[in-house]
Enzyme design. Structure first.
Site, PDB file in Angstrom:
ATOM      1  N   GLN A 116      25.311 -22.535  13.716  1.00  0.00           N
ATOM      2  CA  GLN A 116      25.003 -21.112  13.835  1.00  0.00           C
ATOM      3  C   GLN A 116      23.495 -20.875  13.833  1.00  0.00           C
ATOM      4  O   GLN A 116      23.050 -19.744  14.012  1.00  0.00           O
ATOM      5  CB  GLN A 116      25.647 -20.343  12.680  1.00  0.00           C
ATOM      6  CG  GLN A 116      27.161 -20.405  12.670  1.00  0.00           C
ATOM      7  CD  GLN A 116      27.750 -19.795  11.410  1.00  0.00           C
ATOM      8  OE1 GLN A 116      27.678 -20.384  10.327  1.00  0.00           O
ATOM      9  NE2 GLN A 116      28.328 -18.612  11.540  1.00  0.00           N
ATOM     10  N   HIS A 133      24.709 -19.748  18.615  1.00  0.00           N
ATOM     11  CA  HIS A 133      23.915 -18.527  18.811  1.00  0.00           C
ATOM     12  C   HIS A 133      22.658 -18.776  19.630  1.00  0.00           C
ATOM     13  O   HIS A 133      21.751 -17.937  19.645  1.00  0.00           O
ATOM     14  CB  HIS A 133      23.551 -17.913  17.460  1.00  0.00           C
ATOM     15  CG  HIS A 133      24.749 -17.471  16.674  1.00  0.00           C
ATOM     16  ND1 HIS A 133      24.782 -17.460  15.294  1.00  0.00           N
ATOM     17  CD2 HIS A 133      25.968 -17.039  17.085  1.00  0.00           C
ATOM     18  CE1 HIS A 133      25.975 -17.041  14.903  1.00  0.00           C
ATOM     19  NE2 HIS A 133      26.708 -16.783  15.956  1.00  0.00           N
TER      20      HIS A 133
END
Length: 294
Positions: A117, A135
């Site tokens: 992430q 991300h």
């Protein structure tokens, strides 16, 4: 859609407590086929703060949304001023013992892949090969008009040339790579356009309010289906972008193991949550498994 994080989630009083017993995690690693899901907590020992831990940046910082960034020249000026200053620190960060341990486990065939992430690129810098940046990455820039990608280092040089003398003192650096600056410090910071079409430049990261590309999500779901277990490292699992893979793992009757000092939203699904610093925990497991961490 990636929702803007909040400070709202607090574990109930009857939430499972953490442990210091690493045996279940070591057993899972020794079996192999482990899929790692990492969050901001794995990078704190590299000097990058997290969102929700002790002193986490959400207590003073609200990340910009995609809608704000695309709608306002002033919002983009504020973002790029803060991000340009933050990149000086963020770009110098180096992998810590946790990143290096994950890479070592992968070299020995124990970790199949990493879903991160984080947007800092530290897993790859440590030597991990199969990494999905859920991300995106602050190390790349994309033009919203022509779709051209370019290295962040090139943009940093252009911003430096366009803003000679810009050197404010930031209150703090945040997990998304920007710095805490006042509007007065941002001043009349100059934003530069795409060199090919003159379009708006954006870091190649998924802003809050923006969707993670569907093909990327499906690739992650495939990794979950192929894995023997899921090992969560340094994520509170507060947002659905990571929690959904925990739920998928459980629905497939595979074990979820977590190493995170604070409670997470995935604790009820996990075999165990080890409440130890990640560098310490992962290097200790490497020693148990007789694996050298570079």
């Amino acid at each position: 859609m990636r929702m803007r994080p909040t400070l709202a989630w607090t574990p109930p009083q009857d939430w499972p407590s953490g442990t210091t017993d690493l045996e279940p995690v070591a057993n899972a690693l020794s079996t192999g086929g482990v899929l790692v899901l990492s969050g901001a907590g794995i990078s704190t020992e590299s000097g990058i703060p997290d969102y929700r831990g002790e002193g986490g940046s959400l207590s003073r910082h609200t990340p910009m949304t995609y809608q704000e960034f695309t709608a306002s020249d002033q919002a983009r000026r504020r973002y790029w001023a803060r991000s340009h200053l933050g990149w000086r620190t963020f770009g110098r960060a180096r992998p810590n013992a946790g990143h290096r341990a994950v890479a070592a486990f992968a070299r020995h065939g124990l970790v199949a892949a990493v879903i991160t992430q984080n947007v800092d690129g530290l897993h790859q810098a440590a030597g991990s090969k199969d990494v999905v940046e859920l991300h995106g990455s602050l190390g790349r820039v994309v033009c919203l008009s022509c779709g051209t990608f370019s290295p962040r280092g090139e943009l940093a040089k252009r911003l430096q040339e366009a803003n000679a003398g810009f050197d404010p003192v930031a209150a703090a650096i945040n997990p998304d790579g920007d710095a805490d600056l006042t509007d007065e410090q941002v001043g009349d910071f100059r934003v530069v356009p795409c060199t090919l079409c003159g379009g708006i430049l954006k870091p190649d990261v998924v802003f809050f309010g923006e969707n993670v590309p569907p093909q990327r999500v499906e690739h992650c779901r495939t990794l979950v289906r192929e894995a023997a277990s899921l090992l969560v490292l340094g994520s509170s699992l507060t947002v659905m972008s990571g929690l959904r893979f925990v739920r998928q793992t459980v629905q497939s009757d595979k074990p979820v193991l977590i190493i995170n000092r604070d409670p997470t939203r995935g604790d009820l699904h996990a075999v165990t949550r080890v409440a130890l610093p990640l560098g310490t925990a992962l290097t200790t497991m490497a020693e148990r498994l007789d694996i050298q961490v570079d």
